[in-house]
Write an enzyme that holds these catalytic residues in place. Structure first.
Site, PDB file in Angstrom:
ATOM      1  CB  CYS A  11      -4.477   3.413  -3.426  1.00  0.00           C
ATOM      2  SG  CYS A  11      -4.043   4.395  -2.104  1.00  0.00           S
TER       3      CYS A  11
ATOM      4  CB  CYS B  10      -0.740  -0.059   1.032  1.00  0.00           C
ATOM      5  SG  CYS B  10      -2.036   1.728   1.436  1.00  0.00           S
TER       6      CYS B  10
END
Lengths: 434, 115
Positions: A377, A196
């Protein structure tokens, strides 16, 4: 209308036949096998794989190895560290997500031998497999930052969102205090592949937002140190973040790689093209280098050359996630040596591809399923707004709702997705239903 | 998102509310709609006075639905960032504005039935 008992029974029988025909068909499509499938890691990828495989296989065995009984919902760490959720939000029990037909062994793998097709656990148990899926996740290498250790998190202004639910909560306590008193905040990202990659940016945005809301923004300065000359791997997103950082008064520094931290003096050291640079902080979000677990790094599975060899990521074909040298080995999730794909959203796309290849292998057919590097994301830019950024291996933006939800726009709807729908979708994925 | 099937949507809603609560809510919604339709059939149309009173609850329902979503998601009106946000806000409001009068009409109908 009068229906006799016989006619009624006949109707019920027909309805039952229609209702069950779907499951009968899917059962017929399932692969009959005696294969021993071993999954290393029972996290997001491991659980989703086990559920989908058990649904589609008749016979054989599915065994998972994972020493940690807790399952962590990692996309929730940012919300915990933002003070919006308690640590318990991200914690559940691994066993609750697994199918009954799978066997979970609470042991860590100590050795992987793909030549003899065995894995040995730390307790000395030797497990033979026909198909191996490496889904171990990755290791947060805090020790490689000089002066850094896990026990510092939550003290002296040192936070770390990634370190786990409890430490994410401690990080929130520091941020809460910092945005009331003021000072200098320091954010960075490591010079390795990382999970991430939006999380370091999100936390810088969140810090700025809290200070603004609390009326302390003029007492706070914020530095963001990028490891190379961009803020995000996808150029168009990097530019957007650069503009937003400038707008919010977040100072950006490129080619800064954190190498050391002095907790007592509250100083972090960065390696830069100009040499070592020291930066003081009152609050810092430490994001350590990320590498594969030692058991993977010490096996023959990682890349043999290039930067990924040192970090230990498994050498798989980026489209099929099948190992390049050992065709009965796959890697899914963080540990896979592919350009993108260290997010739960990637796992959601990777798992069906790998499952189809395994089923095809066991059924004697060839799978055409491919993973295109999709990842997603929800980049939080303030509490209440996010940008829903989705992209692939080629850095193309791949919006799920083109023309409706703009990927580079700060939107409330993207925030709602992050806060409401993401965990539910993640849980459905674990169960093999999404 | 690669695909968004009905099955996946149901799975996601089951995860949001828990399977038991979600299906209980679905059944409740169907029961309310069913009773509402039955009431209209029984009365051979909408009763004007009752409908007027229930219409008054529409703005209350709209506001309640919007505030409920905002409170549950740590967000507010200032977070609206683009046209889709406004459309979503209106859609949520419309949902509340539809459910509240229907529910009120049903309650008034049941009250009148008892008299």
């Amino acid at each position: 209308m009068d229906i006799s008992r016989r006619e009624w029974l006949k109707l019920v029988g027909q309805a039952t036949a229609i209702a069950t025909s779907g499951s009968l068909l899917s059962r017929a499509a399932a692969a009959q096998t005696n294969a021993r499938i071993l999954i290393l890691g029972a996290g997001a990828a491991g659980a989703a794989l086990a559920n989908r495989l058990s649904e589609q296989l008749v016979g054989g065995s599915i065994t998972l190895l994972d020493p940690r009984p807790e399952h962590w919902y990692q996309p929730g760490f940012t919300l915990i560290a933002a003070g919006l959720k308690p640590a318990s939000y991200s914690i559940s029990q691994t066993a609750q997500w697994l199918p009954r037909s799978a066997t979970l062994l609470s042991e860590a793998a100590a050795e992987i031998d793909p030549d003899s097709q065995t894995v040995t656990t730390i307790q000395g148990r030797k497990i033979a497999y026909d198909i191996l899926i490496v889904a171990t996740g990755l290791r947060l290498d805090y020790e490689s930052i000089e002066g850094m250790s896990l026990d510092l998190i939550g003290t002296r202004g040192i936070g770390s969102v990634y370190a786990g639910p409890a430490l994410a909560e401690k990080t929130w306590q520091l941020l809460d205090q910092f945005t009331q008193t003021g000072g200098h905040a320091l954010f960075s990202r490591p010079d390795t592949e990382m999970k991430c990659a939006g999380a370091p940016l999100k936390y810088a945005f969140i810090t700025e937002d809290y200070a603004t809301r609390r009326g302390t923004r003029d007492r706070i300065t914020i530095d963001y140190c990028a490891n190379n000359n961009s803020l995000f791997g996808v150029p168009i997103v990097s530019e957007k973040v650069r503009m937003l950082f400038a707008e919010r008064g977040i100072d950006t520094h490129y080619n800064h790689i954190m190498t050391a931290i002095d907790a007592d003096r509250q100083i972090a050291t960065f390696q830069t093209p100009q040499g070592a640079v020291e930066k003081s902080f009152d609050f810092i979000n430490v994001i350590p280098p990320m590498v594969a677990h030692d058991v993977v790094r010490q096996s023959p599975l990682p890349w043999q050359t290039g930067p990924w060899a040192a970090q230990g990521w498994v050498d798989v074909d980026p489209a099929t996630l099948r190992h390049k040298r050992y065709p009965n080995v796959f890697a899914v999730g963080d540990v896979a040596g592919v350009p993108k794909g260290k997010t739960a959203a990637s796992v959601k796309w990777q798992v069906p591809v790998v499952v189809d290849h395994i089923i095809a292998d066991l059924s004697g057919r060839e799978s055409v399923e491919q993973y295109n590097g999709y990842t997603s994301c929800p980049l939080i830019t303030k509490i209440g707004r996010a940008m829903l950024i989705e992209f692939d291996y080629k850095n193309n933006l791949t919006p799920s709702f083109p023309g409706i939800i703009a990927p580079l726009e700060e939107l409330w709807i993207s925030w709602l997705m992050k806060e409401v729908a993401l965990k539910a979708t993640y849980n459905a994925m674990l169960r093999g239903r999404a | 998102m690669k695909e968004l099937s009905i099955g996946m949507l149901l799975a996601i809603f089951e995860e949001i509310f828990g399977a038991g609560l979600f299906w209980a809510m679905v059944i409740c919604a169907l029961v309310v709609i069913g009773l509402f339709v039955l009431l209209i059939i029984r009365d051979k149309g909408l009763i004007a006075g009752r409908f007027l009173w229930s219409e008054i609850t529409a703005p209350i329902g709209a506001l309640a639905a919007i505030l409920f979503v905002q409170i549950m998601t740590d967000s507010g009106f200032k977070d609206l960032g683009g046209p889709i946000d406004l459309i979503l806000l209106i859609a949520i409001g419309c949902g509340g504005a539809l459910v509240a009068p229907m529910f009120t009409y049903l309650l008034l109908g049941l009250r009148d039935s008892r008299r």
